[in-house]
Design an enzyme around this catalytic site. Sequence first.
Site, PDB file in Angstrom:
ATOM      1  N   GLY A 298       3.021   1.748  10.852  1.00 45.62           N
ATOM      2  CA  GLY A 298       4.096   2.990  10.510  1.00 45.62           C
ATOM      3  C   GLY A 298       4.864   3.253  11.661  1.00 45.62           C
ATOM      4  O   GLY A 298       5.268   4.644  11.539  1.00 45.62           O
TER       5      GLY A 298
ATOM      6  N   LYS B  41      -0.900   4.353  -0.220  1.00 45.53           N
ATOM      7  CA  LYS B  41      -0.806   5.369   0.627  1.00 45.53           C
ATOM      8  C   LYS B  41      -0.313   6.620  -0.557  1.00 45.53           C
ATOM      9  O   LYS B  41      -0.357   6.534  -1.995  1.00 45.53           O
ATOM     10  CB  LYS B  41       0.194   5.923   1.327  1.00 45.53           C
TER      11      LYS B  41
ATOM     12  N   HIS C 131      -9.824   1.021   4.478  1.00 46.80           N
ATOM     13  CA  HIS C 131      -7.973   1.195   5.928  1.00 46.80           C
ATOM     14  C   HIS C 131      -8.229   2.163   7.342  1.00 46.80           C
ATOM     15  O   HIS C 131      -9.036   3.498   6.950  1.00 46.80           O
ATOM     16  CB  HIS C 131      -6.898   1.474   4.980  1.00 46.80           C
TER      17      HIS C 131
ATOM     18  N   SER D  27       3.660  -2.314   9.909  1.00 46.99           N
ATOM     19  CA  SER D  27       5.159  -2.506  10.666  1.00 46.99           C
ATOM     20  C   SER D  27       5.696  -3.727  10.621  1.00 46.99           C
ATOM     21  O   SER D  27       6.613  -4.043  10.524  1.00 46.99           O
ATOM     22  CB  SER D  27       5.521  -2.312  12.209  1.00 46.99           C
TER      23      SER D  27
ATOM     24  N   GLU E 127      -6.655   4.932   8.104  1.00 47.58           N
ATOM     25  CA  GLU E 127      -6.627   6.107   7.812  1.00 47.58           C
ATOM     26  C   GLU E 127      -7.604   6.765   7.381  1.00 47.58           C
ATOM     27  O   GLU E 127      -7.902   7.212   7.415  1.00 47.58           O
ATOM     28  CB  GLU E 127      -5.103   6.164   6.751  1.00 47.58           C
TER      29      GLU E 127
ATOM     30  N   GLU F 252      -4.596  -4.703  10.894  1.00 47.41           N
ATOM     31  CA  GLU F 252      -3.701  -4.176  11.227  1.00 47.41           C
ATOM     32  C   GLU F 252      -4.161  -3.331  12.415  1.00 47.41           C
ATOM     33  O   GLU F 252      -4.984  -2.275  12.285  1.00 47.41           O
ATOM     34  CB  GLU F 252      -4.238  -2.536   9.239  1.00 47.41           C
TER      35      GLU F 252
ATOM     36  N   ASN G 138       0.904  -1.569   0.384  1.00 54.06           N
ATOM     37  CA  ASN G 138       0.135  -0.202  -0.270  1.00 54.06           C
ATOM     38  C   ASN G 138       1.055   1.280   0.123  1.00 54.06           C
ATOM     39  O   ASN G 138       1.698   1.436   0.979  1.00 54.06           O
ATOM     40  CB  ASN G 138      -0.624   0.109   1.390  1.00 54.06           C
TER      41      ASN G 138
HETATM   42  C1  PEP Z   1      -0.527   0.199   6.436  1.00 50.11           C
HETATM   43  O1  PEP Z   1      -0.144   1.283   5.471  1.00 50.11           O
HETATM   44  O2  PEP Z   1      -1.574  -0.725   5.621  1.00 50.11           O
HETATM   45  C2  PEP Z   1       0.443  -0.492   7.210  1.00 50.11           C
HETATM   46  C3  PEP Z   1       0.825  -1.944   7.534  1.00 50.11           C
HETATM   47  O3  PEP Z   1       2.062   0.052   6.488  1.00 50.11           O
HETATM   48  P1  PEP Z   1       3.304   0.060   7.543  1.00 50.11           P
HETATM   49  O4  PEP Z   1       4.072  -1.158   7.029  1.00 50.11           O
HETATM   50  O5  PEP Z   1       4.122   1.028   7.156  1.00 50.11           O
HETATM   51  O6  PEP Z   1       3.073  -0.395   9.382  1.00 50.11           O
END
Ligand code: PEP
Length: 254
Positions: free
Chosen positions: A176, A15, A100, A215, A102, A170, A13
Site C-alpha cells: 500500500g 481487504k 497476511h 504495490s 495486516e 509481501e 485481496n
Molecule cells: C496486500 O494487501 O496484500 C497488498 C499487496 O496490497 P497492495 O497491492 O495495495 O500493496
Amino acid sequence: MTKAGRRPLVAGNWKMNGLRSSVSVVEAVRNGLSPDLLCDVDVLICPPSTLISSCVAAVYGSPVAIGGQNLHAKRNGAFTGSISAEMLADLGASYVIVGHSERRAYHHETDDGVHAKALGARRAGLCGIICVGETQDEREEGRTLDIVRAQLAIGVPKGATGADTVIAYEPVWAIGTGLTPTPADIAEVHASLREMLGQLIGPEAAKVRILYGGSVKPGNARELMAVENVDGALVGGASLVADDFLGIVNAYAR
Ligand code: PEP
C-alpha cells in the site's frame, strides 16, 4: 511466463473494502478476461466474507475463483465472529489468505497460528495462500532472508503440496505504499524461499507457486512477474478497480 510448469496465479485481496454494489467489479473482471489468457493464468478474487456468496454466484461458469481473506483454524465452536475453512468452502471459496501482514500486525497472529490456519484450510479442501514478509526495520538490519525463512519454516504444514499451498512474499513496507523491492531483491528472496521449501517438503517445493505482493500495479506487473521464481501476484489496492486488476492479469498476455 509459466515457470517450471507452475501455472501463474493473480490474486486480488480486497481487504475490508466492498459493499454489495462491488460485485459489479467481479463481473467486470469476469467479462474482461480474454479466453486465451485464461489458458495461461489462474485468477482469484478475495472479497470480504460478506460478499463471498454473491461473488461466487457472479463468477459461476467462469474460471475466476473466489477466496477468503482469513479463517479460524478450528472447524466450528464457540469462537464468536470467526469463520472456519469449512464455512468458506461451503460458500464456494476455493482459496484463503493465511497470515497476511495486516493480520499479523493488528490481530497478533503468530507463525504457529498461521501453521494451524494452513492446516485448517487443507482440512476443508481450500488452497492456503501463506503470506511472509519483512518490515522496513528488518530489511535495513539485513535480516530479510532470516525473517521470511523462519516464517515459512513454522507456517508451512508438513506434507504441503503445490495443490494445497501457495506462498506470497509481501514485504510489509511495500504494501500500500507504492514502493517495491528491486527485481534483484525479489529474485533473491524468492530463490531463498524456494530453497527453504525444498528443505521442508522436498521435491514438491518445485510445484508450489510463490507470489510477489506489495504495490503491484498495471505499470510494473510485467517487470515484476518476469522475475525468476515469481509465479504471480497478490494484489491489494489495484484489485479494487477492474481495469487495474485486468491490467495486471494482462502481464501474462503473450
Ligand atoms: C496486500 O494487501 O496484500 C497488498 C499487496 O496490497 P497492495 O497491492 O495495495 O500493496
